[in-house]
Design an enzyme around this catalytic site. Structure first.
Site, mmCIF file in Angstrom:
data_model
loop_
_atom_site.group_PDB
_atom_site.id
_atom_site.type_symbol
_atom_site.label_atom_id
_atom_site.label_comp_id
_atom_site.label_asym_id
_atom_site.label_seq_id
_atom_site.Cartn_x
_atom_site.Cartn_y
_atom_site.Cartn_z
ATOM 1 N N LYS A 53 -8.286 3.926 3.346
ATOM 2 C CA LYS A 53 -6.944 3.889 2.755
ATOM 3 C C LYS A 53 -6.974 4.587 1.399
ATOM 4 O O LYS A 53 -7.944 4.434 0.650
ATOM 5 C CB LYS A 53 -6.499 2.425 2.603
ATOM 6 C CG LYS A 53 -5.071 2.230 2.113
ATOM 7 C CD LYS A 53 -4.696 0.745 2.137
ATOM 8 C CE LYS A 53 -3.283 0.487 1.659
ATOM 9 N NZ LYS A 53 -2.928 -0.956 1.704
ATOM 10 N N SER A 106 1.344 -2.244 4.155
ATOM 11 C CA SER A 106 1.244 -0.933 3.569
ATOM 12 C C SER A 106 0.102 -0.081 4.140
ATOM 13 O O SER A 106 0.096 1.132 3.952
ATOM 14 C CB SER A 106 1.058 -1.044 2.059
ATOM 15 O OG SER A 106 -0.175 -1.679 1.750
ATOM 16 N N SER A 146 -0.833 -6.543 4.306
ATOM 17 C CA SER A 146 -0.932 -5.110 4.600
ATOM 18 C C SER A 146 -2.048 -4.678 5.528
ATOM 19 O O SER A 146 -2.104 -3.511 5.912
ATOM 20 C CB SER A 146 -1.042 -4.324 3.302
ATOM 21 O OG SER A 146 0.228 -4.240 2.732
HETATM 22 N N1 GLN Z 1 4.595 -6.161 2.316
HETATM 23 C C1 GLN Z 1 4.030 -6.776 1.168
HETATM 24 C C2 GLN Z 1 4.563 -6.134 -0.076
HETATM 25 O O1 GLN Z 1 5.318 -5.205 0.029
HETATM 26 C C3 GLN Z 1 2.536 -6.749 1.232
HETATM 27 C C4 GLN Z 1 1.911 -5.513 0.750
HETATM 28 C C5 GLN Z 1 0.411 -5.536 0.752
HETATM 29 O O2 GLN Z 1 -0.210 -6.414 1.352
HETATM 30 N N2 GLN Z 1 -0.186 -4.591 0.061
HETATM 31 O O3 GLN Z 1 4.240 -6.520 -1.160
#
Ligand code: GLN
Length: 485
Positions: free
Chosen positions: A77, A152, A176
């Site tokens: 990532k 994400s 995410s």
């Molecule tokens: N969807 C969550 C957010 O937007 C989690 C994001 C993540 O785990 N990086 O904060």
């Protein structure tokens, strides 16, 4: 395509059925065919990958023992630093940033002779649930190009599902890793907070962030976890403990396991198909000798509220460093204040700016007690409630998401999208480990289930996940875009 697993390919490498160079070239060729439609990658490092593959082949030829991950192409990532490679966090702010050092996870992977094909797309600074917030454009779901891959870590999930990489690393602050794994029909593991070093991970919310693997199956998740877990003095929240071999937990047996089902995870907003798929998974476990326990964790319903105070609060502080001076994007201004304002206003995207504003608001004098402090208190209550549940259960089962992957632009209201995180954020708030595994399909799109363990209970969730997977090969299917030859 079960043979395209780390463990399957490792066998082939050591038996000399295929060389690492051949394998890497094959994956690159397939990636080149599908990447135009998927857009999982933000940068590629094919040359380095092939050089490393040749080194692994040399080791194999000379009879040297290689690690299970050696020579098997993965990808990372784009919020983890690999020395000399771009690290953009999918932000204009870091469009031209080249990482000057390796994250600890990368150092650990290097000692296993890992191969990375490049850096993967994500929501900007890991804020989002669909990868639509990437400055470089979204990633598409390999099961249906009109659907999001989740986020994400959408690039990390799509790359594995489309066979553009055999395994990837993602990060999970509020879901995410697990939610995109669920949306793409693969396995995603968020380890216990502190088990994997965050050094070299671009920080979003430091008390919640955790790095973990996205893989084809549970065995591969254990292999990657073995490679990246462990104490690191450069991360002050790293847990000091003996190294474990997570592969030892891959036992097909759940006799006597007490699996808790928190009612609050199955309320309004969770799709019927999701509930049905989990119900039949639970029926399977019961048949195999596990005990299903009804539990209540009342503050799960406050999880999203608490998360969307704490995460933006920490993000607003972590992202203060991007001011156009030290590194990253700089806009020109008439004086230094004007330069700061213009750099931050144009360098960050909408969602990131929204989080920074929420964070500054909840931390500001006058609102701190009402919002931030209250959120911290509810976080403690939630932790206690989970601890109580774990007195009666070995693990907990929950949906990974409310349903299957949604279509692009399905959420015009950011708050509605935040609500979608209800199944995953409570786990980050308490720091527990959780694995998402595929448990069904709806209209040809995959559905996932989470198995949540107590702190450092990785072995328990791996064992339960592995047991289910062994008897349900029909859910470990390859996405249409992942098929090759
Ligand atoms: N969807 C969550 C957010 O937007 C989690 C994001 C993540 O785990 N990086 O904060």
């Amino acid at each position: 395509m079960v043979e395209y697993t780390i463990h399957g390919l490792h066998e082939k490498l050591v038996n000399k059925d295929i060389s690492s160079v051949e394998l890497t070239k094959k994956i690159i060729a397939h990636r080149n065919l599908v990447e135009g439609e998927i857009h999982a990658f933000l940068s590629m490092s094919d040359e380095t990958a092939l050089e490393r593959a040749a080194e692994v082949d040399k080791k194999i030829a000379s009879g040297e023992r290689i690690s299970e991950l050696a020579g098997i192409p993965g990808a990372i990532k784009d919020n983890m630093c690999i020395k000399g490679q771009p690290c953009t966090a999918a932000s204009k702010m870091l469009e031209n940033f080249i990482a000057p050092y390796n994250a600890t996870v990368i150092e650990k992977l290097e000692s296993c002779d890992y191969i990375s094909l490049g850096k993967l797309n994500m929501d900007e600074f890991a804020m989002g649930s669909s990868t639509e917030c990437s400055y470089f454009g979204p990633t598409h779901n390999p099961w249906n190009l009109e659907s999001v891959p989740g986020g994400s870590s959408g690039g990390s999930a799509a790359a594995v599902a489309a066979n553009e990489a055999i395994w990837t690393l993602g990060s999970d602050t509020g879901g995410s890793i697990r939610q995109p794994a669920s949306f793409t029909g693969i396995v995603g593991l968020k380890p216990t907070y502190g088990l994997v070093s965050r050094y070299g991970l671009l920080a979003f919310a430091s008390s919640l962030d955790q790095i973990g693997p996205l893989t084809k199956d549970v065995t591969d998740a254990a292999i990657v976890l073995n490679a990246i877990a462990g104490y690191d003095h450069r991360d002050s929240t790293s847990i000091r403990m003996e190294k474990k071999d997570y592969k030892k937990a891959l036992i097909k047996d759940v006799k006597g396991f007490r699996i808790g089902v928190p009612r609050e995870f199955f309320g309004e907003g969770i799709g019927e198909e999701t509930k049905e798929a989990i119900k039949s998974a639970l029926a399977y476990y019961e048949k195999e000798g596990a005990e299903i326990v009804d539990v209540s964790i009342p503050h799960i319903t406050s999880g999203v509220d608490v998360y969307y105070i704490i995460a933006p609060a920490e993000a607003s502080s972590n992202l203060a460093r991007y001011d156009g001076v030290g590194f990253g994007y700089r806009a020109s201004g008439k004086d230094i204040v004007d330069m700061y304002i213009k750099s931050r206003s144009t360098g960050f995207g909408e969602e990131v700016k929204r989080r920074i504003m929420i964070g500054n608001y909840v931390l500001s004098a006058g609102y701190y007690d009402a919002y931030y402090l209250t959120a911290l208190k509810v976080r403690t209550l939630l932790k206690r409630e989970f601890e109580k549940a774990f007195e009666r259960c070995d693990i907990l089962a929950a949906p990974s998401a409310s349903g299957t992957a949604f279509k692009f632009d399905a959420f015009s209201d950011p708050l509605a999208l935040y609500m979608e995180d209800i199944c995953t954020v409570p786990v980050n708030l308490i720091g527990a480990p959780s694995i998402s595994i595929p448990v069904g399909f709806k209209d040809g799109m995959p559905l996932g289930m989470q198995l949540i363990g107590p702190t450092l209970g990785e072995e328990k969730i791996l064992q339960a996940a592995y047991t289910f997977e062994q008897d349900h090969p029909e859910f470990t299917k390859t996405a249409p875009k992942g098929e090759f030859e």
